[in-house]
Motif scaffolding. Structure first.
Motif, PDB file in Angstrom:
ATOM      1  N   ALA A  48       0.817  -1.220   0.000  1.00  0.00           N
ATOM      2  CA  ALA A  48       0.000   0.000   0.000  1.00  0.00           C
ATOM      3  C   ALA A  48       0.848   1.266   0.000  1.00  0.00           C
ATOM      4  N   ILE A  49       2.148   1.142  -0.293  1.00  0.00           N
ATOM      5  CA  ILE A  49       2.994   2.322  -0.429  1.00  0.00           C
ATOM      6  C   ILE A  49       2.553   3.106  -1.659  1.00  0.00           C
ATOM      7  N   ASP A  50       2.659   4.428  -1.605  1.00  0.00           N
ATOM      8  CA  ASP A  50       2.294   5.268  -2.738  1.00  0.00           C
ATOM      9  C   ASP A  50       3.038   4.803  -3.983  1.00  0.00           C
ATOM     10  N   VAL A  51       2.308   4.625  -5.081  1.00  0.00           N
ATOM     11  CA  VAL A  51       2.913   4.043  -6.277  1.00  0.00           C
ATOM     12  C   VAL A  51       3.984   4.956  -6.870  1.00  0.00           C
ATOM     13  N   GLY A  52       3.798   6.269  -6.737  1.00  0.00           N
ATOM     14  CA  GLY A  52       4.820   7.193  -7.219  1.00  0.00           C
ATOM     15  C   GLY A  52       6.118   7.042  -6.446  1.00  0.00           C
ATOM     16  N   MET A  53       6.009   6.912  -5.129  1.00  0.00           N
ATOM     17  CA  MET A  53       7.195   6.711  -4.299  1.00  0.00           C
ATOM     18  C   MET A  53       7.830   5.355  -4.572  1.00  0.00           C
ATOM     19  N   ALA A  54       6.993   4.339  -4.755  1.00  0.00           N
ATOM     20  CA  ALA A  54       7.514   3.005  -5.064  1.00  0.00           C
ATOM     21  C   ALA A  54       8.303   3.023  -6.371  1.00  0.00           C
ATOM     22  N   LEU A  55       7.782   3.741  -7.356  1.00  0.00           N
ATOM     23  CA  LEU A  55       8.471   3.827  -8.643  1.00  0.00           C
ATOM     24  C   LEU A  55       9.803   4.552  -8.495  1.00  0.00           C
ATOM     25  N   TRP A  56       9.826   5.603  -7.687  1.00  0.00           N
ATOM     26  CA  TRP A  56      11.072   6.351  -7.492  1.00  0.00           C
ATOM     27  C   TRP A  56      12.123   5.467  -6.821  1.00  0.00           C
ATOM     28  N   ILE A  57      11.712   4.698  -5.830  1.00  0.00           N
ATOM     29  CA  ILE A  57      12.652   3.817  -5.127  1.00  0.00           C
ATOM     30  C   ILE A  57      13.241   2.787  -6.086  1.00  0.00           C
ATOM     31  N   VAL A  58      12.381   2.177  -6.895  1.00  0.00           N
ATOM     32  CA  VAL A  58      12.849   1.180  -7.868  1.00  0.00           C
ATOM     33  C   VAL A  58      13.801   1.823  -8.868  1.00  0.00           C
ATOM     34  N   ASN A  59      13.392   2.958  -9.425  1.00  0.00           N
ATOM     35  CA  ASN A  59      14.213   3.631 -10.432  1.00  0.00           C
ATOM     36  C   ASN A  59      15.548   4.099  -9.868  1.00  0.00           C
ATOM     37  N   PHE A  60      15.518   4.646  -8.664  1.00  0.00           N
ATOM     38  CA  PHE A  60      16.756   5.144  -8.055  1.00  0.00           C
ATOM     39  C   PHE A  60      17.720   3.993  -7.784  1.00  0.00           C
ATOM     40  N   SER A  61      17.190   2.873  -7.329  1.00  0.00           N
ATOM     41  CA  SER A  61      18.037   1.705  -7.063  1.00  0.00           C
ATOM     42  C   SER A  61      18.703   1.213  -8.346  1.00  0.00           C
ATOM     43  N   LEU A  62      17.930   1.150  -9.419  1.00  0.00           N
ATOM     44  CA  LEU A  62      18.477   0.704 -10.696  1.00  0.00           C
ATOM     45  C   LEU A  62      19.455   1.729 -11.266  1.00  0.00           C
ATOM     46  N   LEU A  63      19.181   2.997 -11.005  1.00  0.00           N
ATOM     47  CA  LEU A  63      20.080   4.050 -11.476  1.00  0.00           C
ATOM     48  C   LEU A  63      21.444   3.936 -10.809  1.00  0.00           C
ATOM     49  N   LEU A  64      21.471   3.613  -9.525  1.00  0.00           N
ATOM     50  CA  LEU A  64      22.737   3.434  -8.821  1.00  0.00           C
ATOM     51  C   LEU A  64      23.560   2.315  -9.455  1.00  0.00           C
ATOM     52  N   VAL A  65      22.854   1.258  -9.863  1.00  0.00           N
ATOM     53  CA  VAL A  65      23.534   0.132 -10.504  1.00  0.00           C
ATOM     54  C   VAL A  65      24.141   0.558 -11.844  1.00  0.00           C
ATOM     55  N   GLY A  66      23.410   1.378 -12.582  1.00  0.00           N
ATOM     56  CA  GLY A  66      23.839   1.723 -13.934  1.00  0.00           C
ATOM     57  C   GLY A  66      24.628   3.009 -14.063  1.00  0.00           C
ATOM     58  N   MET A  67      24.929   3.677 -12.961  1.00  0.00           N
ATOM     59  CA  MET A  67      25.576   4.986 -13.028  1.00  0.00           C
ATOM     60  C   MET A  67      26.924   4.931 -13.746  1.00  0.00           C
ATOM     61  N   LYS A  68      27.657   3.854 -13.550  1.00  0.00           N
ATOM     62  CA  LYS A  68      28.969   3.707 -14.181  1.00  0.00           C
ATOM     63  C   LYS A  68      28.866   3.759 -15.697  1.00  0.00           C
ATOM     64  N   TYR A  69      27.777   3.211 -16.226  1.00  0.00           N
ATOM     65  CA  TYR A  69      27.629   3.106 -17.672  1.00  0.00           C
ATOM     66  C   TYR A  69      26.932   4.320 -18.274  1.00  0.00           C
ATOM     67  N   LEU A  70      26.110   4.984 -17.487  1.00  0.00           N
ATOM     68  CA  LEU A  70      25.379   6.137 -18.002  1.00  0.00           C
ATOM     69  C   LEU A  70      26.246   7.386 -18.076  1.00  0.00           C
ATOM     70  N   GLY A  71      27.202   7.509 -17.165  1.00  0.00           N
ATOM     71  CA  GLY A  71      27.977   8.737 -17.080  1.00  0.00           C
ATOM     72  C   GLY A  71      27.299   9.715 -16.129  1.00  0.00           C
ATOM     73  N   ASN A  72      28.076  10.625 -15.575  1.00  0.00           N
ATOM     74  CA  ASN A  72      27.558  11.516 -14.536  1.00  0.00           C
ATOM     75  C   ASN A  72      26.446  12.435 -15.029  1.00  0.00           C
ATOM     76  N   LYS A  73      26.633  13.012 -16.224  1.00  0.00           N
ATOM     77  CA  LYS A  73      25.638  13.955 -16.733  1.00  0.00           C
ATOM     78  C   LYS A  73      24.312  13.256 -17.010  1.00  0.00           C
ATOM     79  N   SER A  74      24.391  12.108 -17.656  1.00  0.00           N
ATOM     80  CA  SER A  74      23.165  11.383 -17.959  1.00  0.00           C
ATOM     81  C   SER A  74      22.505  10.868 -16.688  1.00  0.00           C
ATOM     82  N   ALA A  75      23.321  10.432 -15.723  1.00  0.00           N
ATOM     83  CA  ALA A  75      22.775   9.945 -14.455  1.00  0.00           C
ATOM     84  C   ALA A  75      22.039  11.066 -13.727  1.00  0.00           C
ATOM     85  N   ALA A  76      22.620  12.270 -13.755  1.00  0.00           N
ATOM     86  CA  ALA A  76      21.974  13.414 -13.107  1.00  0.00           C
ATOM     87  C   ALA A  76      20.658  13.748 -13.808  1.00  0.00           C
ATOM     88  N   GLY A  77      20.678  13.721 -15.136  1.00  0.00           N
ATOM     89  CA  GLY A  77      19.455  13.984 -15.890  1.00  0.00           C
ATOM     90  C   GLY A  77      18.398  12.931 -15.643  1.00  0.00           C
TER      91      GLY A  77
END
Length: 203
Positions: A48-77
């Motif tokens: 019952a967690i807010d779906v917007g917050m749930a999506l942010w948590i999932v996306n942020f976690s995956l972003l941390l994994v992929g930051m090395k490949y995305l590059g700093n500018k793209s990761a920030a964007g």
């Protein structure tokens, strides 16, 4: 400065547009917008967690994994984009209430807005977050386009979500993916190579 401001505005617009499609049309019907959306819908259903917050948590976690490949500018964007998307989902879910829903209309409208938002983000050289980050890593490692790994990972998540909530979700999610990716192709058609490779990272 003007170029940066323009880029920020486009990223904001892309995140808000896809958030509108998710929050108003897709998520109220438990239709995942993608792999991360499927996980967010699943977490919302189970906790019952807010779906917007749930999506942010999932996306942020995956972003941390992929930051090395995305590059700093793209990761920030990408971080900015997923934050705007999550806020937009929560805002539009509360602000817009549709008393009588037509499932197929919601599916079509939500998928169109989703694809439009993602296309705008990709044209700015940022990911819309989610499983797309993992797909980009796989494509980078295997020297393949990200479409195939993205499709199979998303399908796996859709199957799990449909098993827990409803089998119909799998069908609706696949239809949504097909429609939204067609819209993405239209939006990105003027610069396909730039959009779907990691070459922008090296510039």
């Amino acid at each position: 400065m003007n170029d940066l401001l323009q880029k920020v505005c486009f990223i904001f617009a892309g995140g808000a547009i896809q958030g509108f499609g998710m929050g108003v049309f897709l998520f109220p019907n438990d239709i995942p917008s993608g792999g991360a959306g499927g996980l967010a819908v699943l977490f919302h259903f189970l906790t019952a967690i807010d779906v917007g917050m749930a999506l942010w948590i999932v996306n942020f976690s995956l972003l941390l994994v992929g930051m090395k490949y995305l590059g700093n500018k793209s990761a920030a964007g990408t971080l900015f984009a997923i934050t705007i998307t999550s806020i937009s989902i929560s805002f539009f879910e509360e602000a817009i209430h549709i008393p009588v829903r037509i499932l197929w209309f919601d599916l079509l409208a939500g998928s169109i807005f989703l694809g439009l938002g993602i296309g705008i983000l990709l044209r700015q050289g940022v990911s819309n977050g989610g499983i797309g980050v993992i797909a980009l890593i796989i494509s980078y490692k295997q020297h393949i386009l990200p479409g195939k790994p993205l499709f199979w990972i998303n399908c796996s998540i859709f199957m799990i979500t449909s098993f827990v909530i409803s089998w119909q979700i799998f069908i609706f999610a696949l239809i949504s993916q097909w429609i939204s990716t067609r819209i993405v192709d239209i939006v990105c058609s003027l610069n396909v190579y730039y959009t779907y490779t990691l070459d922008w990272k090296r510039k």
